[in-house]
Design an enzyme around this catalytic site. Structure first.
Site, short mmCIF file in Angstrom:
data_model
loop_
_atom_site.label_atom_id
_atom_site.label_comp_id
_atom_site.label_asym_id
_atom_site.label_seq_id
_atom_site.Cartn_x
_atom_site.Cartn_y
_atom_site.Cartn_z
N CYS A 36 0.77 -1.24 0.02
CA CYS A 36 0.10 0.01 -0.09
C CYS A 36 0.76 1.34 0.12
O CYS A 36 0.52 2.16 -0.55
CB CYS A 36 -0.95 0.06 1.20
SG CYS A 36 -0.13 -0.36 2.66
N HIS A 72 -1.91 0.23 7.04
CA HIS A 72 -2.34 0.84 5.80
C HIS A 72 -1.86 2.26 5.58
O HIS A 72 -1.41 3.16 6.42
CB HIS A 72 -3.80 0.68 5.55
CG HIS A 72 -4.22 0.69 4.20
ND1 HIS A 72 -3.73 0.13 2.93
CD2 HIS A 72 -4.97 1.63 3.57
CE1 HIS A 72 -4.30 0.42 2.11
NE2 HIS A 72 -5.08 1.19 2.31
N ASP A 92 -7.64 6.25 -2.06
CA ASP A 92 -7.11 5.05 -1.54
C ASP A 92 -6.67 4.45 -2.86
O ASP A 92 -7.37 3.74 -3.39
CB ASP A 92 -7.69 4.08 -0.71
CG ASP A 92 -6.71 2.92 -0.39
OD1 ASP A 92 -5.66 2.76 -0.45
OD2 ASP A 92 -7.37 1.95 0.42
#
Length: 718
Positions: free
Chosen positions: A464, A508, A524
Site C-alpha cells: 500500500c 495501511h 486510496d
C-alpha cells in the site's frame, strides 16, 4: 539453626496445621535464633532452599524481555551458584551418620565471590545505563539484588528482605505487561512467595498444605480487594514513574517503500474498537493515525529535522452539514506502543482524557502509550475538513524535491495540462492503476534509492505504501495539494466480545488530496489495484501470503486452523473484558460510576461500604475461628491401633481413660494367650513410635512392623 520452629518428631509430621495447634507442637510466637555463643544465625532447610530458588527463578523470568543479555547471563550464573551450594549441602547430608536427624549445612558464599558478582552487576548497569533509561536501570538493579541476596541469608531479617524484594518485583512486572494472563501468573507467584513464608514459620506442614492454606488466605482477601478497587478514591500518584527506553511498536513517524509491508507480517494487536449504535462498513474503516506532509526524495515524514511543524498546534477547521450529521460513536482501547498516536475514523472530535486533536485532524496522547489506554470518540465521516486553504499552505502541500523522480514529475505536468478538473485527473490515475499490470504483494522488489519512478514505470509491484507514495507524489507534480496518511484499515470482528480487533498486519497507507470546496478528501489508490485490500477477505489474503512466505509447516500455517482461531477469539474476548473493566477503570470512570450508583455524597458512602466489608470479613473470620473445629487425621498406625482397641472393647476388654494400653495384656491373656503376646509387642512398638527419636528409614520400618503385628493380633482375637 533450621527454620523449623516446630517442636516435634520430624518423622511423624502431621497432615495439617490444626493437628499441630491442638497438640501444642507449633509455637508461632517464640523464635530462638541464638546459638550458645550468643551470635544470631539462621539457615533454611534444604527443601525450603530449593523452594526459594524456584520462586526466585520464576520471579526473574518475568523480566526476561526487559533485561539485557549480559544481565540475564549474570543472573543465570548466580542461580547456578545457588544450585551448587544446595547440592553440596545435600551431598554432605547424605554422608552424615544415620539416625542423627541432621541435615547438611549450606556453606556461606565467600565474600570475594559476592564482591565479584556485585562489581560485575554494577558494571553492567553503569555501562548500559544511558541506553536503558532510569526505569530499566532501576529494574536491572532490583533484579540483580534479588538474585544475589540469597548468597547472604545469615539471619532471619535477610530472608524477610528477600521475600519483600520478590513481592516488589511482582508489582514492578505489571508496569511492562498488564494483560489478564500475565496478571494471573503474577498472582500465582505471589501465592508461592507467601506459601514459602508459611512453610518457614511452620516447616512441619507439607508443601501442598502450605499452598492450600495460603490460597485460602488470599481468597479471603478478595472481597476487601474488590471493594477497595471499586469504591476507594483513586488518588493521583505522589510521584511520576520514569519512562523506560522501550522499543516503539507499530507505525513509525516516517515511511519508505516497504516499511508497512514488513509491519504486515506481524500479528501483534494494535487496538480494539467497540461501537455504540451504527457500525460502518469495513470498506469505510480507515483508522487514521498521522499525516506525512514532508517528502525528501526517499521517504515521507511527519516532521522535518525532527521538529514538528508549528501549524499542527493550531485548532483544526471543519464543517458539519446540517443535512447530514451521520456520526459513529465508539470506544477505542489502544495497546501499549510507547508512541503518542491515537486512532480514529474521520473526522473525529478530540476525546479529552489527556488527548488532543492536531490541525491535520490526527489525535495524539500527551504522554507515550506505556500501557493500555481507553478513550471514547465520535466521528463525523461526511464533515468537510479544512474547506479553505491559504495559497502558502497550498504551495506547502505541492512541494517536491526538484531532482526526485523526474519521470513522475513529467507525467504530472502532462496530466495537469490534459485535465483541468482535479477530480477527473484523479479518476484517470486510479483507472491506470486498475487497468494496467500493477500488482499488490507483501514481498515487492527492492527499489534503488527508494525510487518511485522505478516502481511506477518498471517493477509495478508493491504494497500500500508504494501506491500511496507514488500517487501523492504524482498529485503534487500535477499541482494538487496532497499528503500521505498512515493508519490501519478494517479489523477482525470478535463475536464473543462484540468488538473489532485491529492488528499490525492491518496497517495501511493512503493519500489525502485537497480540493476546492471539498477540503481534504481521502483517496486510496490501493483499492484500485487490489479491491480485496478494502474488503472482508483481505485478512485472509494477507494470512495466505504470510503462510506462503513462512512455509506450509510453519507456526503461521498451524495457527490458521479454524478451531485454533476460535480458541484465540475466546481468549482475546476475556482479555478485552479485563482491559475494559479493570485496566481502564480510571478516575473519571470511577467518579461517573459512583455518582450513578450512590448519588450525592458518594465519597462518604464509598467509605462506609469499604469499612462495612472490612468489618464483615473480620466478623466471619472470628466466627470461623470459634465454631469451626479443626479436623485431626491420625497417622495410619495409630488408626489401626484404635480399631484394635474398639474390637477388644466389644469383647469385654475395655480400657479406662487413666489406663495405659499395656495394662490390658493380663485381661487379654485370660481369653487369648497368643493375642496377648502380640498385644504386648504392640505396646512396646507404640511407645517406640510415639516417644522415641528415629531416623526416617527406621520410623518406616517400625511402622510397617506395627501394622503387620496389629493385623495378626486382630486375627487371633477372631
Amino acid at each position: 539453626m533450621l527454620d523449623s520452629i516446630v517442636k516435634t518428631n520430624p518423622n511423624k509430621r502431621p497432615k495439617n496445621l490444626a493437628q499441630l495447634v491442638n497438640e501444642k507442637r507449633v509455637n508461632f510466637s517464640v523464635f530462638d535464633f541464638k546459638n550458645r555463643s550468643g551470635a544470631e544465625h539462621y539457615q533454611l532447610s534444604l527443601l525450603n532452599c530449593w523452594l526459594l530458588l524456584l520462586v526466585q527463578t520464576l520471579t526473574l523470568a518475568l523480566f526476561v524481555t526487559e533485561l539485557t543479555t549480559w544481565m540475564l547471563a549474570l543472573i543465570a550464573l548466580s542461580l547456578l551458584w545457588q544450585v551448587a551450594r544446595i547440592s553440596a549441602a545435600k551431598h554432605q547430608a547424605s554422608r552424615l551418620v544415620r539416625g542423627q536427624g541432621r541435615q547438611g549445612k549450606i556453606q556461606a558464599t565467600p565474600r570475594l565471590i559476592v564482591a565479584l558478582f556485585a562489581l560485575t552487576g554494577a558494571g553492567i548497569i553503569i555501562l548500559n545505563g544511558q541506553s536503558l533509561g532510569l526505569l530499566s536501570s532501576m529494574v536491572h538493579l532490583i533484579c540483580f539484588a534479588y538474585a544475589i541476596k540469597a548468597f547472604e541469608i545469615r539471619k532471619r531479617a535477610d530472608f524477610f528482605q528477600l521475600i519483600l524484594i520478590g513481592l516488589f518485583l511482582h508489582a514492578c512486572a505489571l508496569i511492562f505487561t498488564q494483560n489478564i494472563w500475565f496478571a494471573a501468573l503474577v498472582v500465582m507467584l505471589v501465592t508461592l512467595n507467601f506459601a514459602l513464608l508459611y512453610r518457614v514459620f511452620a516447616s512441619a506442614i507439607g508443601i501442598p498444605i502450605a499452598y492450600r492454606e495460603t490460597g485460602k488466605l488470599l481468597l479471603l482477601s478478595i472481597p476487601l480487594a474488590v471493594a477497595l478497587f471499586v469504591f476507594f478514591p483513586r488518588l493521583s500518584p505522589f510521584w511520576q514513574v520514569p519512562l523506560a527506553n522501550t522499543a516503539k511498536t507499530g507505525l513509525g513517524s516516517d515511511v519508505r517503500p516497504g516499511d508497512i509491508a514488513k509491519l504486515a507480517l506481524s500479528d501483534e494487536l494494535a487496538f480494539r474498537v467497540q461501537f455504540e449504535g451504527a457500525i460502518p462498513a469495513k470498506t469505510q474503516m480507515y483508522w487514521r493515525a498521522m499525516t506525512m506532509p514532508f517528502y525528501n526524495g526517499q521517504r515521507w515524514s511527519r516532521s522535518q529535522n525532527n521538529k514538528p511543524p508549528l501549524y499542527l498546534a493550531s485548532e483544526p477547521e471543519y464543517q458539519i452539514s446540517s443535512d447530514d450529521r451521520r456520526a459513529y460513536t465508539y470506544q477505542v482501547m489502544a495497546e501499549q506502543s510507547n508512541q503518542h498516536w491515537l486512532f480514529a475514523l474521520d473526522t473525529a472530535l478530540a476525546p479529552g482524557n489527556d488527548a488532543r486533536q492536531l490541525n491535520d485532524f490526527s489525535l495524539i496522547n500527551n504522554q507515550p502509550l506505556t500501557k493500555t489506554k481507553s478513550y471514547q470518540v465520535t466521528s463525523f465521516p461526511n464533515a468537510i475538513r479544512e474547506p479553505e486553504m491559504s495559497e502558502a499552505f497550498q504551495r506547502f502541500y505541492k512541494r517536491i524535491p526538484d531532482d526526485a523522480n523526474p519521470q513522475l514529475q513529467a507525467l504530472g505536468r502532462e496530466l495537469a495540462a490534459q485535465y483541468q478538473n482535479p477530480q477527473a485527473l484523479i479518476n484517470h490515475v486510479l483507472a491506470q492503476f486498475r487497468e494496467q499490470a500493477y500488482f499488490y504483494t507483501l514481498s515487492p522488489p527492492l527499489l534503488s534509492n527508494n525510487s518511485l519512478d522505478q516502481f511506477y514505470f518498471d517493477t509495478r509491484s508493491g504494497f500500500c505504501e508504494h501506491y500511496a507514495s507514488s500517487f501523492a507524489f504524482l498529485m503534487r507534480s500535477a499541482g494538487i495539494p496532497a499528503r500521505l496518511v498512515t493508519g490501519y484499515l478494517g479489523g477482525e470482528r470478535n463475536e464473543q466480545g462484540n468488538y473489532y480487533a485491529i492488528y499490525q498486519y492491518d496497517a495501511h497507507a493512503w493519500t489525502e488530496v485537497w480540493l476546492e470546496g471539498r477540503g481534504w478528501v481521502a483517496v486510496d489508490p490501493t483499492s484500485a489495484v487490489s479491491p480485496d485490500r478494502v474488503s472482508d477477505n483481505m485478512a485472509d489474503a494477507l494470512r495466505e501470503q504470510r503462510i506462503n512466505l513462512a512455509g506450509a509447516f510453519s507456526w503461521q500455517a498451524f495457527s490458521s486452523a479454524a478451531w485454533l482461531a476460535n480458541i484465540r477469539m475466546q481468549i482475546e474476548a476475556i482479555d478485552y473484558q479485563w482491559n475494559r473493566l479493570v485496566l481502564s477503570y480510571s478516575v473519571d470512570k470511577q467518579s461517573r460510576f459512583l455518582r450513578e450508583l450512590l448519588g450525592s455524597g458518594s465519597f462518604w458512602k464509598s467509605t462506609a461500604i469499604v469499612m462495612s466489608v472490612f468489618l464483615l470479613m473480620f466478623l466471619l473470620l472470628w466466627l470461623r475461628g470459634i465454631y469451626q473445629q479443626p479436623s485431626v487425621k491420625l497417622p495410619r498406625w495409630q488408626r489401626q491401633f484404635n480399631k484394635l482397641l474398639v474390637k477388644l472393647a466389644e469383647q469385654g476388654v475395655e480400657r479406662a481413660p487413666h489406663q495405659v494400653p499395656n495394662s490390658l495384656v493380663p485381661l487379654i491373656a485370660a481369653h487369648h494367650n497368643e493375642a496377648s503376646i502380640l498385644f504386648a509387642k504392640l505396646c512396646k512398638l507404640h511407645d517406640l513410635l510415639s516417644y522415641q527419636t528415629l531416623s526416617h528409614n527406621e520410623f518406616k520400618t517400625q511402622e510397617k512392623l506395627f501394622i503387620r503385628t496389629c493385623r495378626e493380633c486382630n486375627k487371633k482375637l477372631g
